[in-house]
Write a protein that holds these residues in place. Structure first.
Motif, short mmCIF file in Angstrom:
data_model
loop_
_atom_site.label_atom_id
_atom_site.label_comp_id
_atom_site.label_asym_id
_atom_site.label_seq_id
_atom_site.Cartn_x
_atom_site.Cartn_y
_atom_site.Cartn_z
N LEU A 11 36.25 -38.36 54.75
CA LEU A 11 35.41 -38.45 53.55
C LEU A 11 34.46 -37.46 53.38
N ALA A 12 33.66 -37.36 54.12
CA ALA A 12 32.31 -36.68 54.36
C ALA A 12 32.72 -35.08 54.27
N ALA A 34 40.83 -32.70 62.78
CA ALA A 34 41.20 -33.01 63.99
C ALA A 34 42.75 -33.78 63.95
N GLU A 35 42.62 -34.73 62.69
CA GLU A 35 44.17 -35.49 62.44
C GLU A 35 45.20 -34.60 61.80
N ARG A 42 39.75 -44.40 54.20
CA ARG A 42 39.98 -45.56 55.23
C ARG A 42 39.92 -46.80 54.65
N SER A 46 42.60 -51.09 56.32
CA SER A 46 42.53 -52.71 56.79
C SER A 46 42.59 -53.55 55.68
N LYS A 47 43.01 -53.10 54.74
CA LYS A 47 43.16 -53.72 53.34
C LYS A 47 44.76 -53.76 52.76
N ALA A 78 37.23 -29.20 66.83
CA ALA A 78 36.23 -28.39 67.26
C ALA A 78 35.76 -28.66 68.76
N THR A 102 32.10 -35.29 61.50
CA THR A 102 32.96 -35.79 62.55
C THR A 102 33.35 -37.18 62.47
N GLY A 103 32.58 -38.16 61.89
CA GLY A 103 33.00 -39.59 61.94
C GLY A 103 32.69 -40.18 63.09
N ARG A 120 41.42 -46.99 63.03
CA ARG A 120 40.42 -46.20 62.53
C ARG A 120 41.28 -45.03 61.57
N ASP A 265 29.08 -40.79 59.09
CA ASP A 265 28.70 -41.89 59.76
C ASP A 265 28.03 -41.31 61.19
N GLU A 281 27.59 -46.79 58.72
CA GLU A 281 28.85 -46.30 58.75
C GLU A 281 29.67 -47.05 57.56
N HIS A 282 29.22 -46.35 56.21
CA HIS A 282 29.99 -46.90 55.18
C HIS A 282 30.33 -45.84 54.20
N TRP A 283 31.28 -46.13 53.35
CA TRP A 283 31.93 -45.03 52.62
C TRP A 283 30.99 -44.56 51.45
N TRP A 311 30.80 -52.54 50.60
CA TRP A 311 31.65 -53.64 50.36
C TRP A 311 32.51 -54.34 51.34
P1 FAD Z 1 35.64 -40.05 59.26
O1 FAD Z 1 36.11 -40.80 57.98
O2 FAD Z 1 35.68 -40.92 60.69
O3 FAD Z 1 36.09 -38.54 59.19
C1 FAD Z 1 35.81 -37.94 60.41
C2 FAD Z 1 37.07 -36.77 60.63
O4 FAD Z 1 36.69 -36.00 61.59
C3 FAD Z 1 38.26 -37.77 61.14
O5 FAD Z 1 39.29 -37.39 60.59
C4 FAD Z 1 38.38 -37.20 62.65
O6 FAD Z 1 39.56 -37.00 63.05
C5 FAD Z 1 37.59 -35.68 62.37
N1 FAD Z 1 37.12 -35.25 63.68
C6 FAD Z 1 36.46 -35.85 64.54
N2 FAD Z 1 36.08 -35.12 65.49
C7 FAD Z 1 36.54 -34.10 65.28
C8 FAD Z 1 36.44 -32.53 65.74
N3 FAD Z 1 35.69 -32.37 66.89
N4 FAD Z 1 36.71 -31.50 65.00
C9 FAD Z 1 37.53 -31.78 63.77
N5 FAD Z 1 37.55 -32.95 63.41
C10 FAD Z 1 37.27 -34.01 63.91
N6 FAD Z 1 33.07 -48.52 54.36
C11 FAD Z 1 32.97 -49.35 53.23
O7 FAD Z 1 31.86 -49.01 52.65
N7 FAD Z 1 33.79 -50.24 52.67
C12 FAD Z 1 34.83 -50.63 53.51
O8 FAD Z 1 35.59 -51.73 52.96
C13 FAD Z 1 35.29 -49.71 54.54
N8 FAD Z 1 36.55 -50.16 55.09
C14 FAD Z 1 36.80 -49.65 56.29
C15 FAD Z 1 38.08 -49.86 56.89
C16 FAD Z 1 38.51 -49.08 58.09
C17 FAD Z 1 39.63 -49.46 58.62
C18 FAD Z 1 37.61 -48.16 58.45
C19 FAD Z 1 38.10 -47.62 59.66
C20 FAD Z 1 36.32 -47.84 57.97
C21 FAD Z 1 35.96 -48.47 56.61
N9 FAD Z 1 35.08 -48.24 56.08
C22 FAD Z 1 34.45 -48.88 55.16
C23 FAD Z 1 33.87 -47.13 56.50
C24 FAD Z 1 34.10 -45.53 56.23
O9 FAD Z 1 35.67 -45.40 55.80
C25 FAD Z 1 33.53 -44.62 56.73
O10 FAD Z 1 32.24 -44.88 56.80
C26 FAD Z 1 33.93 -43.22 56.28
O11 FAD Z 1 35.24 -43.10 56.41
C27 FAD Z 1 32.86 -42.23 57.10
O12 FAD Z 1 33.39 -40.95 56.72
P2 FAD Z 1 33.12 -39.53 57.54
O13 FAD Z 1 33.62 -38.57 57.01
O14 FAD Z 1 31.71 -39.56 58.04
O15 FAD Z 1 34.13 -39.89 59.10
#
Ligand code: FAD
Length: 391
Positions: A11-12, A34-35, A42, A46-47, A78, A102-103, A120, A265, A281-283, A311
């Motif tokens: 998402l980020a 990476a995926e 996400r 879980s819903k 990376a 990279t979450g 995840r 995250d 660690e939220h959306w 939420w």
């Molecule tokens: P991510 O979504 O983790 O994305 C990071 C991406 O980077 C991944 O695809 C990963 O594969 C990729 N990556 C990692 N390392 C590398 C690398 N070295 N090179 C290239 N790519 C890489 N939040 C809420 O607010 N409410 C909710 O109800 C809620 N429910 C959730 C349910 C589940 C099952 C999960 C897992 C999370 C939930 N969250 C919820 C949290 C929210 O989804 C996360 O905070 C959000 O996805 C974070 O976004 P992000 O882009 O930082 O990281």
């Protein structure tokens, strides 16, 4: 900059790339993910995805749209950040500015049993859904946000579900016992067996072993025991990492060395509103921090100082949280079960955080009051007949 590389296709990363284009950036733009899947959401994993209400949570397809001219590299991880380029499993990507997004990765239970699931990715969710569809009984380790959501959906599918946690109350890492204990009756109401103060000592193909010598037999085990920032690949790059793996950034989400920005995250930033450094660690934060980071790549120097919000849908209730309650000096419970209720945290006569159960208006009001730092009376706020904004 003429060349921006975004590392992370979640998402980020998605939001950072889309914002750069929306803000008029027309240079080279590469997103490394990476995926195998294009960026997706996400929370439904879980819903709605578990019970089959939805199968596809792909984010709007802007990045795949040729108009945006984004070089989206999937299955591309990376492995090293250099001052001038990102090295990945797919090649070398030179940059003038980079956004790290990279979450996190889920913590895993020890052992190699095929029966153990973490949650995840969409691939994880589909594998778990298939097991649930086959009628599996489930042991969920961890009564946290994700564990509770999985337990809820599994129970709704009529599976036998046990939730096990070492702590004496649910959601113990996020909420104090006085709040967490209010959740306890919800499990039995859904037919879920809740075992608190019960550390798990081992996992095998038939379930889990417990510290007290007992067992919970189950066809599958779901670990909801937390996640860790995916930042090991940054070691040695000069980017400052906190002990938990978070990337330390300044108030504009810039880190160093060089033109490096960070979102989602993995970022830990200094909060003026709450004092100290925050990581969530939220959306909502993943999207908002990515928008700020992208604008700052373009030279805006905007501070990032949100009231965090998230939420969770679990055990028949909608939980919504705003703010940050570390450092609070007073907890007030407004309303009582089985009706809707809200936990309010104060510091120095000002609201710092709120957890509302089935009360979206309290959340909206609380968010405004926290951002405005307006003093309010805890005594009046405790009365559910008084609107929070009038307290
Ligand atoms: P991510 O979504 O983790 O994305 C990071 C991406 O980077 C991944 O695809 C990963 O594969 C990729 N990556 C990692 N390392 C590398 C690398 N070295 N090179 C290239 N790519 C890489 N939040 C809420 O607010 N409410 C909710 O109800 C809620 N429910 C959730 C349910 C589940 C099952 C999960 C897992 C999370 C939930 N969250 C919820 C949290 C929210 O989804 C996360 O905070 C959000 O996805 C974070 O976004 P992000 O882009 O930082 O990281």
């Amino acid at each position: 900059p003429r060349r921006v590389v975004v590392v992370g296709g979640g998402l980020a990363g998605h939001t950072a790339a889309a914002t750069l284009r929306a803000e008029g950036y027309d240079g080279g733009l590469t997103v490394l993910g990476a995926e195998p899947d294009p960026p997706y959401d996400r929370p439904p994993l879980s819903k709605e995805l578990l019970d089959g209400t939805t199968d596809d949570t792909t984010l709007d397809t802007d990045l795949l749209d040729t108009d945006l001219d984004v070089d989206l590299r999937l299955r591309c991880r990376a492995v090293r950040l250099r001052p001038d380029a990102v090295e990945s499993t797919g090649g070398v990507h030179p940059y003038d500015a980079v956004v790290l997004a990279t979450g996190s990765s889920p913590l895993r239970l020890g052992g190699t049993s095929r029966a153990v699931h973490a949650l995840r990715t969409v691939a994880d969710a589909r594998r778990l859904r298939a097991a649930l569809r086959d009628g599996a009984s489930v042991a969920v380790v961890g009564a946290g946000w994700i564990g509770n959501e999985v337990a809820t959906r599994a129970a709704a599918l009529d599976r036998k579900v046990t939730v096990i946690d070492a702590a004496p109350t649910p959601l113990a890492r996020a909420l104090p016992a006085a709040v967490g204990e209010r959740l306890v009756p919800w499990y039995a109401e859904r037919g879920i067996d809740l075992r608190l103060s019960t550390p798990v000592t081992g996992v095998d193909d038939r379930g889990v072993a417990l510290a007290d010598g007992g067992r919970v037999d189950a066809d599958i085990v779901v670990a909801g025991i937390g996640a860790r920032p995916d930042t090991d690949w940054l070691r040695g790059s000069g980017v400052p990492l906190a002990p938990d793996g978070a990337v330390d950034a300044d108030a504009t989400l810039r880190t160093g060395p060089g033109p490096v920005y960070v979102a989602g995250d993995i970022v830990r930033w200094p909060s003026r509103l709450f004092g100290g450094r925050l990581r969530v660690e939220h959306w909502d934060h993943a999207a908002a921090s990515a928008r700020t980071a992208a604008r700052n790549v373009l030279g805006r120097a905007e501070p990032y100082d949100p009231v965090p919000y998230f939420w969770s849908d679990q055990l028949g209730h909608r939980l919504q949280y705003v703010g940050h309650h570390d450092g609070a000096d007073r907890l007030v419970l407004r309303g009582r079960p089985p009706g809707s209720w809200t936990a309010l945290w104060f510091r120095g006569g000002r609201l710092r955080a709120a957890l509302a159960v089935d009360d979206p208006r309290d959340v909206r009001d609380a968010r405004r009051l926290i951002a405005a730092r307006r003093p309010l009376s805890a005594e009046r706020a405790a009365d559910p007949a008084v609107r929070l904004t009038d307290a």
